[in-house]
Design a protein around this motif. Structure first.
Motif, PDB file in Angstrom:
ATOM      1  N   PRO A  21       0.789  -1.237   0.000  1.00 15.55           N
ATOM      2  CA  PRO A  21       0.000   0.000   0.000  1.00 15.55           C
ATOM      3  C   PRO A  21       0.821   1.287   0.000  1.00 15.55           C
ATOM      4  O   PRO A  21       0.326   2.332  -0.412  1.00 15.55           O
ATOM      5  CB  PRO A  21      -0.844  -0.112   1.277  1.00 15.55           C
ATOM      6  N   VAL A  22       2.087   1.224   0.444  1.00 13.83           N
ATOM      7  CA  VAL A  22       2.935   2.425   0.388  1.00 13.83           C
ATOM      8  C   VAL A  22       4.073   2.238  -0.605  1.00 13.83           C
ATOM      9  O   VAL A  22       5.103   2.892  -0.524  1.00 13.83           O
ATOM     10  CB  VAL A  22       3.473   2.798   1.788  1.00 13.83           C
TER      11      VAL A  22
ATOM     12  N   VAL B 180       0.787  -0.923   6.471  1.00  9.66           N
ATOM     13  CA  VAL B 180       1.073   0.518   6.457  1.00  9.66           C
ATOM     14  C   VAL B 180       1.728   0.894   7.779  1.00  9.66           C
ATOM     15  O   VAL B 180       1.073   0.874   8.827  1.00  9.66           O
ATOM     16  CB  VAL B 180      -0.213   1.348   6.259  1.00  9.66           C
TER      17      VAL B 180
ATOM     18  N   ARG C   2       0.675   6.422   7.944  1.00 13.48           N
ATOM     19  CA  ARG C   2      -0.768   6.190   7.831  1.00 13.48           C
ATOM     20  C   ARG C   2      -1.529   7.439   7.393  1.00 13.48           C
ATOM     21  O   ARG C   2      -2.217   8.083   8.167  1.00 13.48           O
ATOM     22  CB  ARG C   2      -1.312   5.605   9.138  1.00 13.48           C
TER      23      ARG C   2
ATOM     24  N   THR D 126      -2.094   5.968   0.131  1.00 11.43           N
ATOM     25  CA  THR D 126      -1.904   4.528  -0.044  1.00 11.43           C
ATOM     26  C   THR D 126      -2.635   4.051  -1.305  1.00 11.43           C
ATOM     27  O   THR D 126      -3.537   4.712  -1.809  1.00 11.43           O
ATOM     28  CB  THR D 126      -2.419   3.764   1.184  1.00 11.43           C
TER      29      THR D 126
ATOM     30  N   GLY E  10      -6.249  -0.885   4.255  1.00 13.47           N
ATOM     31  CA  GLY E  10      -5.344   0.194   4.634  1.00 13.47           C
ATOM     32  C   GLY E  10      -5.285   1.261   3.569  1.00 13.47           C
ATOM     33  O   GLY E  10      -4.378   2.101   3.563  1.00 13.47           O
TER      34      GLY E  10
ATOM     35  N   THR F  97      -3.954   6.821  -6.100  1.00 17.65           N
ATOM     36  CA  THR F  97      -4.161   7.084  -4.673  1.00 17.65           C
ATOM     37  C   THR F  97      -5.439   7.888  -4.486  1.00 17.65           C
ATOM     38  O   THR F  97      -5.964   8.491  -5.438  1.00 17.65           O
ATOM     39  CB  THR F  97      -2.991   7.897  -4.087  1.00 17.65           C
TER      40      THR F  97
ATOM     41  N   LYS G  12      -7.021   4.502  10.177  1.00 21.45           N
ATOM     42  CA  LYS G  12      -6.027   4.470   9.112  1.00 21.45           C
ATOM     43  C   LYS G  12      -5.189   5.736   9.083  1.00 21.45           C
ATOM     44  O   LYS G  12      -4.379   5.933   8.179  1.00 21.45           O
ATOM     45  CB  LYS G  12      -6.718   4.282   7.749  1.00 21.45           C
TER      46      LYS G  12
END
Length: 364
Positions: free
Chosen positions: A77-78, A110, A115, A120, A148, A175, A223
């Motif tokens: 996610p990152v 994450v 966060r 993400t 996430g 994103t 999140k």
């Protein structure tokens, strides 16, 4: 107990959820089974650890159906590289693949310092779908829990060949922060195999995508979302809507889809008693939580249902409306959260034993 239990040994179906930060769902089921065995040594115990489409969904579906797991590497996610997996169900459903968004875009992936759900991406979920197609999947089940991300499936769509363009015709980032600049969607490059595969997504039917009761307002802060960011969000980061729009997925109440593939009805038909559990049981439990869904189905067979809980909160009595006959809190004394987590296994086993002893005493 039902009449059929009077002439044979007790058949107990154990179908719990996991205790977050305490025990995983398999460990919860094992602890409860140990307690049942203490009270009824000859009991026939059937374990059906329940996953709601979040973390562990793929592995559990594979185990319950005798399938197989294929490791894959995808984008996290990152933007980091993460190890995930694609499951294929066993038996006659060998071409049915199972994936979970949590493995590619879950909150666990994450870091707390990063966060910001507007930054993400669900790109890795699209990579999982693509990998499932590469492995010959004819149908794909997607679990949409433990998100996430907050990109409405934009990253996933891009991984599948969809072009998301701004007013100048340039691709936007995959994103949530980039979505306000989206002007045009180009599907011409979308993976053509999506036309030939059925995708079913397991979602919580009680969670709306948008609005005052939208999940972003309830879970967004977990999140790392600020109040302004929460206003842009949606359920599971909007992944369900993205799957439907970009991949033609059908959205299903998560337990309807999950239980269809693990044949819970066959197990319920053999049971005399059903036991379930969750970390907390309160007035929200009846809205799509594991204990409520298990109880609703158990009552179709006229079965008694006992629920064990780490904490029993306000409104727990409302679970009787969905078929839970009694709720047992596992804590025996005031203690710290750390102590409760450390002792969860023993507490579950002891409470399960006492609950079954009570039922047997009432039956005698």
């Amino acid at each position: 107990m039902t009449k059929k239990s009077a002439s044979r040994r007790l058949h107990v179906l154990i179908a719990p959820s996991g205790f977050k930060e305490g025990l995983g769902v398999r460990e919860v089921a094992d602890a409860m089974a140990r307690g049942v065995r203490q009270a009824a040594p000859r009991a026939k115990i059937m374990r059906v650890p329940m996953i709601d489409g979040g973390e562990g969904f793929t592995k559990m579906m594979v185990e319950l159906t005798g399938g197989e797991l294929h490791p894959v590497t995808v984008t996290g996610p990152v933007g980091q590289i993460v190890e995930a997996g694609i499951g294929f169900l066993g038996g006659r459903r060998k071409r049915v693949a199972v994936i979970e968004m949590a493995a590619a875009a879950g909150l666990r992936l994450v870091p707390k310092s990063l966060r910001d759900p507007t930054l993400t991406t669900s790109h890795g979920v699209g990579e999982l779908i693509r990998a499932a197609l590469d492995l010959g999947a004819e149908r794909i089940l997607v679990g949409c829990g433990d998100s996430g991300i907050n990109d409405a499936g934009a990253g996933m769509a891009q991984a599948l060949g969809v072009r998301l363009l701004d007013a100048s015709g340039h691709p936007i980032a995959g994103t949530g922060a980039a979505l306000p600049s989206l002007d045009r969607i180009d599907l011409s490059g979308r993976d053509p195999r999506l036309q030939r595969v059925r995708i079913d997504a397991a979602v919580n039917p009680y969670n709306m995508l948008l609005g005052k009761a939208g999940v972003a307002r309830v879970f967004g802060p977990q999140k790392g979302a600020t109040p302004d960011q929460v206003a842009l969000g949606g359920a599971s980061g909007g992944l369900g809507a993205g799957l439907h729009a970009f991949a033609g997925a059908r959205l299903h109440p998560r337990f309807d889809l999950i239980l269809r593939h693990i044949d819970l009805d066959r197990r319920l038909a053999k049971a005399d008693l059903v036991m379930t559990a969750e970390g907390g049981i309160d007035g929200q439990t009846r809205y799509g939580k594991v204990p409520a869904e298990i109880a609703l189905r158990a009552k179709r067979y006229g079965l008694p249902v006992l629920a064990l809980a780490g904490t029993v909160g306000t409104g727990a009595e409302s679970t009787r409306e969905v078929g839970i006959d009694a709720v047992f809190g596992i804590l025996k004394r005031p203690c710290s959260l750390e102590d409760a987590i450390r002792e969860t296994d023993a507490l579950l086993a002891d409470t399960a034993e006492q609950a079954v002893r009570l039922m047997l005493a009432a039956r005698a």
